[in-house]
Design a protein around this motif. Sequence first.
Motif, PDB file in Angstrom:
ATOM      1  N   LEU A 123      16.659  -6.698   1.336  1.00  0.00           N
ATOM      2  CA  LEU A 123      15.599  -7.394   1.755  1.00  0.00           C
ATOM      3  C   LEU A 123      14.500  -7.132   0.805  1.00  0.00           C
ATOM      4  CD1 LEU A 123      15.905  -8.138   5.351  1.00  0.00           C
ATOM      5  CD2 LEU A 123      17.239  -9.674   3.446  1.00  0.00           C
ATOM      6  N   GLN A 124      13.830  -7.894   0.537  1.00  0.00           N
ATOM      7  CA  GLN A 124      12.752  -6.813  -0.122  1.00  0.00           C
ATOM      8  C   GLN A 124      11.591  -8.225   0.060  1.00  0.00           C
ATOM      9  OE1 GLN A 124      11.972  -6.451  -4.755  1.00  0.00           O
ATOM     10  NE2 GLN A 124      14.760  -6.092  -4.462  1.00  0.00           N
ATOM     11  N   SER A 125       9.977  -8.251   0.639  1.00  0.00           N
ATOM     12  CA  SER A 125       9.266  -8.683   0.480  1.00  0.00           C
ATOM     13  C   SER A 125       7.907  -8.024   0.152  1.00  0.00           C
ATOM     14  CB  SER A 125       8.839  -8.241   2.574  1.00  0.00           C
ATOM     15  OG  SER A 125       8.279  -9.825   2.763  1.00  0.00           O
ATOM     16  N   TRP A 126       7.371  -9.087  -0.781  1.00  0.00           N
ATOM     17  CA  TRP A 126       6.439  -8.845  -1.781  1.00  0.00           C
ATOM     18  C   TRP A 126       5.337  -9.906  -1.387  1.00  0.00           C
ATOM     19  CZ3 TRP A 126       6.878  -4.098  -3.852  1.00  0.00           C
ATOM     20  CH2 TRP A 126       8.184  -3.442  -3.631  1.00  0.00           C
ATOM     21  N   GLY A 127       3.776  -9.516  -0.281  1.00  0.00           N
ATOM     22  CA  GLY A 127       3.413 -10.409   0.089  1.00  0.00           C
ATOM     23  C   GLY A 127       1.766 -10.304  -0.928  1.00  0.00           C
ATOM     24  N   ALA A 128       1.313 -11.656  -1.004  1.00  0.00           N
ATOM     25  CA  ALA A 128      -0.097 -11.214  -2.049  1.00  0.00           C
ATOM     26  C   ALA A 128      -0.964 -12.018  -1.698  1.00  0.00           C
ATOM     27  CB  ALA A 128      -0.099 -11.498  -3.717  1.00  0.00           C
ATOM     28  N   SER A 129      -0.931 -12.939  -0.455  1.00  0.00           N
ATOM     29  CA  SER A 129      -1.630 -13.951   0.119  1.00  0.00           C
ATOM     30  C   SER A 129      -1.249 -14.660   1.983  1.00  0.00           C
ATOM     31  CB  SER A 129      -1.514 -15.264  -0.436  1.00  0.00           C
ATOM     32  OG  SER A 129      -0.579 -15.634  -0.836  1.00  0.00           O
TER      33      SER A 129
ATOM     34  N   ALA B 235       8.446 -12.384  -7.261  1.00  0.00           N
ATOM     35  CA  ALA B 235       8.694 -10.933  -7.409  1.00  0.00           C
ATOM     36  C   ALA B 235       7.848  -9.893  -7.372  1.00  0.00           C
ATOM     37  CB  ALA B 235       8.371 -10.640  -9.118  1.00  0.00           C
ATOM     38  N   PRO B 236       8.221  -8.153  -7.477  1.00  0.00           N
ATOM     39  CA  PRO B 236       7.126  -7.074  -6.518  1.00  0.00           C
ATOM     40  C   PRO B 236       5.669  -8.058  -7.531  1.00  0.00           C
ATOM     41  CG  PRO B 236       8.862  -6.547  -7.347  1.00  0.00           C
ATOM     42  CD  PRO B 236       8.730  -7.827  -8.118  1.00  0.00           C
ATOM     43  N   THR B 237       4.601  -7.253  -6.216  1.00  0.00           N
ATOM     44  CA  THR B 237       3.131  -7.259  -6.706  1.00  0.00           C
ATOM     45  C   THR B 237       2.843  -5.978  -7.007  1.00  0.00           C
ATOM     46  OG1 THR B 237       2.918  -6.978  -4.553  1.00  0.00           O
ATOM     47  CG2 THR B 237       2.843  -8.887  -5.743  1.00  0.00           C
ATOM     48  N   LYS B 238       1.371  -6.129  -7.783  1.00  0.00           N
ATOM     49  CA  LYS B 238       0.886  -5.026  -8.160  1.00  0.00           C
ATOM     50  C   LYS B 238       0.424  -3.477  -7.211  1.00  0.00           C
ATOM     51  CE  LYS B 238      -2.008  -2.526 -11.448  1.00  0.00           C
ATOM     52  NZ  LYS B 238      -3.055  -3.271 -12.590  1.00  0.00           N
ATOM     53  N   SER B 239       0.533  -4.111  -6.703  1.00  0.00           N
ATOM     54  CA  SER B 239      -0.814  -3.597  -4.847  1.00  0.00           C
ATOM     55  C   SER B 239       1.370  -2.920  -4.025  1.00  0.00           C
ATOM     56  CB  SER B 239      -0.832  -5.067  -3.947  1.00  0.00           C
ATOM     57  OG  SER B 239      -1.166  -3.841  -2.981  1.00  0.00           O
ATOM     58  N   GLY B 240       2.032  -3.781  -4.557  1.00  0.00           N
ATOM     59  CA  GLY B 240       3.646  -2.981  -3.213  1.00  0.00           C
ATOM     60  C   GLY B 240       3.221  -1.986  -4.463  1.00  0.00           C
TER      61      GLY B 240
ATOM     62  N   ALA C 236      -3.495   2.712  -9.554  1.00  0.00           N
ATOM     63  CA  ALA C 236      -4.172   1.401  -9.294  1.00  0.00           C
ATOM     64  C   ALA C 236      -5.033   0.888 -10.967  1.00  0.00           C
ATOM     65  CB  ALA C 236      -5.387   1.087  -9.142  1.00  0.00           C
ATOM     66  N   ALA C 237      -5.198   1.964 -12.232  1.00  0.00           N
ATOM     67  CA  ALA C 237      -5.258   1.258 -12.985  1.00  0.00           C
ATOM     68  C   ALA C 237      -4.414   1.187 -13.976  1.00  0.00           C
ATOM     69  CB  ALA C 237      -6.951   2.351 -13.355  1.00  0.00           C
ATOM     70  N   LEU C 238      -3.282   1.653 -13.816  1.00  0.00           N
ATOM     71  CA  LEU C 238      -2.238   1.911 -14.740  1.00  0.00           C
ATOM     72  C   LEU C 238      -1.464  -0.081 -14.709  1.00  0.00           C
ATOM     73  CD1 LEU C 238      -0.154   4.074 -12.828  1.00  0.00           C
ATOM     74  CD2 LEU C 238      -1.332   4.563 -15.477  1.00  0.00           C
ATOM     75  N   ARG C 239      -1.588   0.115 -16.377  1.00  0.00           N
ATOM     76  CA  ARG C 239      -0.911  -1.057 -16.319  1.00  0.00           C
ATOM     77  C   ARG C 239       0.734  -1.525 -16.186  1.00  0.00           C
ATOM     78  NH1 ARG C 239       0.441  -5.058 -20.950  1.00  0.00           N
ATOM     79  NH2 ARG C 239       1.358  -3.325 -22.846  1.00  0.00           N
ATOM     80  N   PHE C 240       0.460  -2.954 -15.304  1.00  0.00           N
ATOM     81  CA  PHE C 240       2.043  -3.155 -14.174  1.00  0.00           C
ATOM     82  C   PHE C 240       2.843  -4.289 -15.037  1.00  0.00           C
ATOM     83  CE2 PHE C 240       3.897  -5.587 -11.294  1.00  0.00           C
ATOM     84  CZ  PHE C 240       5.071  -4.376 -10.513  1.00  0.00           C
TER      85      PHE C 240
ATOM     86  N   ASP D 120      -7.192   1.392   2.653  1.00  0.00           N
ATOM     87  CA  ASP D 120      -7.502   1.307   3.808  1.00  0.00           C
ATOM     88  C   ASP D 120      -7.196   0.838   4.839  1.00  0.00           C
ATOM     89  OD1 ASP D 120      -9.156   2.174   6.234  1.00  0.00           O
ATOM     90  OD2 ASP D 120     -10.184   3.922   5.090  1.00  0.00           O
ATOM     91  N   ALA D 121      -6.637   0.994   5.998  1.00  0.00           N
ATOM     92  CA  ALA D 121      -6.003  -0.261   7.456  1.00  0.00           C
ATOM     93  C   ALA D 121      -7.329  -0.888   7.550  1.00  0.00           C
ATOM     94  CB  ALA D 121      -5.408   0.124   8.049  1.00  0.00           C
ATOM     95  N   ALA D 122      -8.513   0.150   7.636  1.00  0.00           N
ATOM     96  CA  ALA D 122     -10.166  -0.759   8.367  1.00  0.00           C
ATOM     97  C   ALA D 122     -10.926  -1.784   7.135  1.00  0.00           C
ATOM     98  CB  ALA D 122     -11.048   0.189   8.605  1.00  0.00           C
ATOM     99  N   HIS D 123     -10.685  -1.085   5.777  1.00  0.00           N
ATOM    100  CA  HIS D 123     -11.062  -2.257   4.809  1.00  0.00           C
ATOM    101  C   HIS D 123     -10.112  -2.286   3.614  1.00  0.00           C
ATOM    102  CE1 HIS D 123     -12.393   1.023   2.629  1.00  0.00           C
ATOM    103  NE2 HIS D 123     -12.691   1.734   3.349  1.00  0.00           N
ATOM    104  N   ARG D 124      -8.740  -2.305   3.863  1.00  0.00           N
ATOM    105  CA  ARG D 124      -8.249  -3.281   2.703  1.00  0.00           C
ATOM    106  C   ARG D 124      -8.597  -4.089   1.858  1.00  0.00           C
ATOM    107  NH1 ARG D 124      -2.864  -4.151   5.805  1.00  0.00           N
ATOM    108  NH2 ARG D 124      -3.080  -1.926   5.759  1.00  0.00           N
ATOM    109  N   ARG D 125      -8.539  -3.523   0.542  1.00  0.00           N
ATOM    110  CA  ARG D 125      -9.361  -4.488  -0.442  1.00  0.00           C
ATOM    111  C   ARG D 125      -8.194  -4.645  -1.895  1.00  0.00           C
ATOM    112  NH1 ARG D 125     -14.596  -2.146  -1.900  1.00  0.00           N
ATOM    113  NH2 ARG D 125     -13.102  -0.016  -1.697  1.00  0.00           N
ATOM    114  N   HIS D 126      -8.314  -5.671  -2.607  1.00  0.00           N
ATOM    115  CA  HIS D 126      -7.234  -6.350  -3.287  1.00  0.00           C
ATOM    116  C   HIS D 126      -8.614  -7.020  -4.705  1.00  0.00           C
ATOM    117  CE1 HIS D 126      -4.397  -5.480  -0.938  1.00  0.00           C
ATOM    118  NE2 HIS D 126      -3.609  -4.666  -1.534  1.00  0.00           N
TER     119      HIS D 126
END
Length: 247
Positions: free
Chosen positions: A15-21, A32-37, A60-64, A202-208
């Motif tokens: 199983l895989q799960s790649w949430g974006a929204s 498909a896998p997200t950059k964040s994941g 995070a600056a790497l090209r994916f 950061d769980a307190a202010h996760r940002r994307h």
Amino acid sequence: MSRTSVLALRLAGPLQSWGASSRFTRRTTESAPTKSGVIGLLASASGIERGDDARLAPLAALRFGVRIDQSGTRVRDFHTAHHGVTGASMPLSERFYLADAVFVAAVEGDHTLLTGLHDALRAPAYPPYLGRRSCPPSEPVDLGLYEDARLEDVLVSVPWQASVWYRRRHRTPQNLTVLRETAADESAGAADVLRDQPISFDAAHRRHALRTVVTVPVPTPIPAGGSRAQDAHEPFAALDALEDESA
């Protein structure tokens, strides 16, 4: 001028799960896998804590980019939970997964940084998982470090990584789908936008932030064949042979 290399990963598991929204009680997955994941997987392997945004920034600056080698099947699970202290029931939630999927993911950037990430994958500080902690990979994810390479070239040349049973039951596709970020000297053209560019875990202010993604077909490269250790044993081969005889 610093050298540019590419680190490739094979993302495969039951199983895989790649949430974006995902929001509230409905936890969806992208196809498909997200950059964040994937950046989260690399950060975890490197021992970067969730609130350490300064160490996260270079990753995070790497090209994916990612190639869909085996699309898998989308499945849904009704999930129940209870409060750890009071024991009260939590809201029922829907969680979506990709079953039996295989992807080749790759990141492009500074050679020294990727060398460190490559070492971390082979001896991770924290176990890797495929989008959620309940989704471990079925094998080591490291596919190698390609020195002085470009993301596009690696996603075209890495052998087709579909599972042995999948290759036995399906025709080799003419093309595979690649989703990747554009290069600095490339026009985005017809591109999609996805909110999976990590800024903070950061769980307190996760940002994307938003990220531009182009989708391109690439010819299916020569399969990995039986050269991988896990391909040596196919547990359902005998059953398949019996089915063929009885047909």
